[in-house]
Design a protein around this motif. Sequence first.
Motif, PDB file in Angstrom:
ATOM      1  N   ALA A  71      -0.388   2.744  11.917  1.00 47.49           N
ATOM      2  CA  ALA A  71       0.053   1.411  11.496  1.00 47.49           C
ATOM      3  C   ALA A  71      -1.090   0.667  10.805  1.00 47.49           C
ATOM      4  O   ALA A  71      -0.889  -0.020   9.795  1.00 47.49           O
ATOM      5  CB  ALA A  71       0.548   0.620  12.704  1.00 47.49           C
ATOM      6  N   VAL A  72      -2.287   0.798  11.349  1.00 46.91           N
ATOM      7  CA  VAL A  72      -3.448   0.124  10.750  1.00 46.91           C
ATOM      8  C   VAL A  72      -3.731   0.693   9.359  1.00 46.91           C
ATOM      9  O   VAL A  72      -3.985  -0.057   8.405  1.00 46.91           O
ATOM     10  CB  VAL A  72      -4.690   0.256  11.667  1.00 46.91           C
ATOM     11  N   GLN A  73      -3.672   1.995   9.231  1.00 43.39           N
ATOM     12  CA  GLN A  73      -3.925   2.607   7.911  1.00 43.39           C
ATOM     13  C   GLN A  73      -2.925   2.099   6.874  1.00 43.39           C
ATOM     14  O   GLN A  73      -3.297   1.737   5.759  1.00 43.39           O
ATOM     15  CB  GLN A  73      -3.849   4.136   8.019  1.00 43.39           C
ATOM     16  N   ASP A  74      -1.644   2.048   7.264  1.00 42.96           N
ATOM     17  CA  ASP A  74      -0.610   1.563   6.332  1.00 42.96           C
ATOM     18  C   ASP A  74      -0.848   0.101   5.982  1.00 42.96           C
ATOM     19  O   ASP A  74      -0.692  -0.326   4.834  1.00 42.96           O
ATOM     20  CB  ASP A  74       0.782   1.700   6.970  1.00 42.96           C
ATOM     21  N   SER A  75      -1.220  -0.690   6.994  1.00 42.86           N
ATOM     22  CA  SER A  75      -1.389  -2.130   6.804  1.00 42.86           C
ATOM     23  C   SER A  75      -2.594  -2.436   5.912  1.00 42.86           C
ATOM     24  O   SER A  75      -2.521  -3.284   5.014  1.00 42.86           O
ATOM     25  CB  SER A  75      -1.544  -2.784   8.187  1.00 42.86           C
ATOM     26  N   VAL A  76      -3.699  -1.743   6.140  1.00 38.75           N
ATOM     27  CA  VAL A  76      -4.889  -1.955   5.297  1.00 38.75           C
ATOM     28  C   VAL A  76      -4.578  -1.526   3.859  1.00 38.75           C
ATOM     29  O   VAL A  76      -4.942  -2.219   2.898  1.00 38.75           O
ATOM     30  CB  VAL A  76      -6.110  -1.198   5.865  1.00 38.75           C
ATOM     31  N   ALA A  77      -3.862  -0.422   3.713  1.00 36.09           N
ATOM     32  CA  ALA A  77      -3.474   0.025   2.362  1.00 36.09           C
ATOM     33  C   ALA A  77      -2.591  -1.027   1.697  1.00 36.09           C
ATOM     34  O   ALA A  77      -2.729  -1.299   0.490  1.00 36.09           O
ATOM     35  CB  ALA A  77      -2.753   1.369   2.438  1.00 36.09           C
ATOM     36  N   ALA A  78      -1.708  -1.645   2.460  1.00 32.16           N
ATOM     37  CA  ALA A  78      -0.825  -2.683   1.903  1.00 32.16           C
ATOM     38  C   ALA A  78      -1.646  -3.890   1.460  1.00 32.16           C
ATOM     39  O   ALA A  78      -1.365  -4.496   0.412  1.00 32.16           O
ATOM     40  CB  ALA A  78       0.211  -3.095   2.945  1.00 32.16           C
ATOM     41  N   ALA A  79      -2.664  -4.243   2.229  1.00 32.45           N
ATOM     42  CA  ALA A  79      -3.522  -5.384   1.869  1.00 32.45           C
ATOM     43  C   ALA A  79      -4.265  -5.103   0.568  1.00 32.45           C
ATOM     44  O   ALA A  79      -4.335  -5.962  -0.325  1.00 32.45           O
ATOM     45  CB  ALA A  79      -4.519  -5.665   2.997  1.00 32.45           C
ATOM     46  N   VAL A  80      -4.812  -3.897   0.459  1.00 32.52           N
ATOM     47  CA  VAL A  80      -5.570  -3.525  -0.743  1.00 32.52           C
ATOM     48  C   VAL A  80      -4.653  -3.496  -1.959  1.00 32.52           C
ATOM     49  O   VAL A  80      -4.997  -3.970  -3.045  1.00 32.52           O
ATOM     50  CB  VAL A  80      -6.264  -2.160  -0.535  1.00 32.52           C
ATOM     51  N   SER A  81      -3.450  -2.973  -1.753  1.00 26.10           N
ATOM     52  CA  SER A  81      -2.502  -2.914  -2.860  1.00 26.10           C
ATOM     53  C   SER A  81      -2.059  -4.329  -3.264  1.00 26.10           C
ATOM     54  O   SER A  81      -1.938  -4.634  -4.450  1.00 26.10           O
ATOM     55  CB  SER A  81      -1.321  -2.041  -2.414  1.00 26.10           C
ATOM     56  N   ARG A  82      -1.884  -5.204  -2.279  1.00 26.60           N
ATOM     57  CA  ARG A  82      -1.401  -6.569  -2.572  1.00 26.60           C
ATOM     58  C   ARG A  82      -2.465  -7.406  -3.288  1.00 26.60           C
ATOM     59  O   ARG A  82      -2.161  -8.131  -4.214  1.00 26.60           O
ATOM     60  CB  ARG A  82      -1.014  -7.246  -1.244  1.00 26.60           C
ATOM     61  N   PHE A  83      -3.716  -7.291  -2.820  1.00 30.16           N
ATOM     62  CA  PHE A  83      -4.745  -8.200  -3.350  1.00 30.16           C
ATOM     63  C   PHE A  83      -5.840  -7.492  -4.154  1.00 30.16           C
ATOM     64  O   PHE A  83      -6.818  -8.117  -4.572  1.00 30.16           O
ATOM     65  CB  PHE A  83      -5.378  -8.998  -2.207  1.00 30.16           C
TER      66      PHE A  83
END
Length: 254
Positions: A71-83
């Motif tokens: 979950a953390v890996q997906d979430s950090v990837a989502a943050a990087v992709s978003r910003f």
Amino acid sequence: MTRARFENRVVYITGAGSGIGRATAKLFASEGAKVFAVDVNDAGNAETIAQIRSAGGTADGGHCDVASKAAVQDSVAAAVSRFGGLNILVNVAGVVRALRFEEVAEEEWRRVLSINLDGAFHTTKAALEHLLKPPVGNIVNVASISGLRGQAYNTTYCASKAALINMTRVIALEFISRGLRANCVCPGGVITPLTLQFQAREDFESSVMAYYMPPVPGLMGQPDDVAHIITFLASDEARMINGVALPADFGTTA
Ligand SMILES: NC(=O)c1ccc[n+]([C@@H]2O[C@H](COP(=O)([O-])OP(=O)(O)OC[C@H]3O[C@@H](n4cnc5c(N)ncnc54)[C@H](O)[C@@H]3O)[C@@H](O)[C@H]2O)c1
């Protein structure tokens, strides 16, 4: 005048749906950061994001159980992709439950360690490659004065926070030459929902509880007090500070 210490910086913050995490997310955003807020408390986290946006700040985020590596890996990837990157990692998520040592079942030991300690391990592993990209970023972990000394009836929490402090010191040393800093803030009592989970019981010895009280009885911090310390540690103003476990406790541990 509003300062903008975090213009063009992306902050990933866990435990953002309540207490210290919410106050910190809002303070970062008020100083120009793009904030990616995560929590298991979806309603609280959505409220944090909404409060930042309604104040004119930039925030996004979503559900993430920090105890889950995937979950953390997906979430950090989502943050990087978003910003488009990640510059500052703030690990705030944490739990506590007052119990006598004899009452601490192995499941409870694993639960608290998996959130308070493994959580920061997972986020750091996932965020590291992004933090190391210029401008090289930093990590602020919210430990506790319970990680600096023992506290009766608080086995799992004390163990998790002490380990978090020493993990942070190791990261601080290991990445010095690459410019990445890692620090801990160690709050004493702060008025948040978490504080209610650590209440004295009739079968707790008051003398050993009293040992842990602030020098002036009842002296408690507010989430904003800790948020200001976290943002300072994360800012360029603190560029000489690395590997500290900074008490924010009105002198309780002095
Ligand atoms: N309040 C205090 O007196 C105090 C003192 C010292 C340290 N701290 C530390 O400060 C941090 C924030 O605590 P607070 O007082 O704001 O408490 P809080 O309960 O208001 O906030 C903690 C947040 O962490 C979230 N969380 C819990 N488990 C999670 C998980 N598995 N994944 C993601 N998020 C999760 C909760 O949902 C909550 O929103 C904690 O690490 C706590 O140990 C608090």
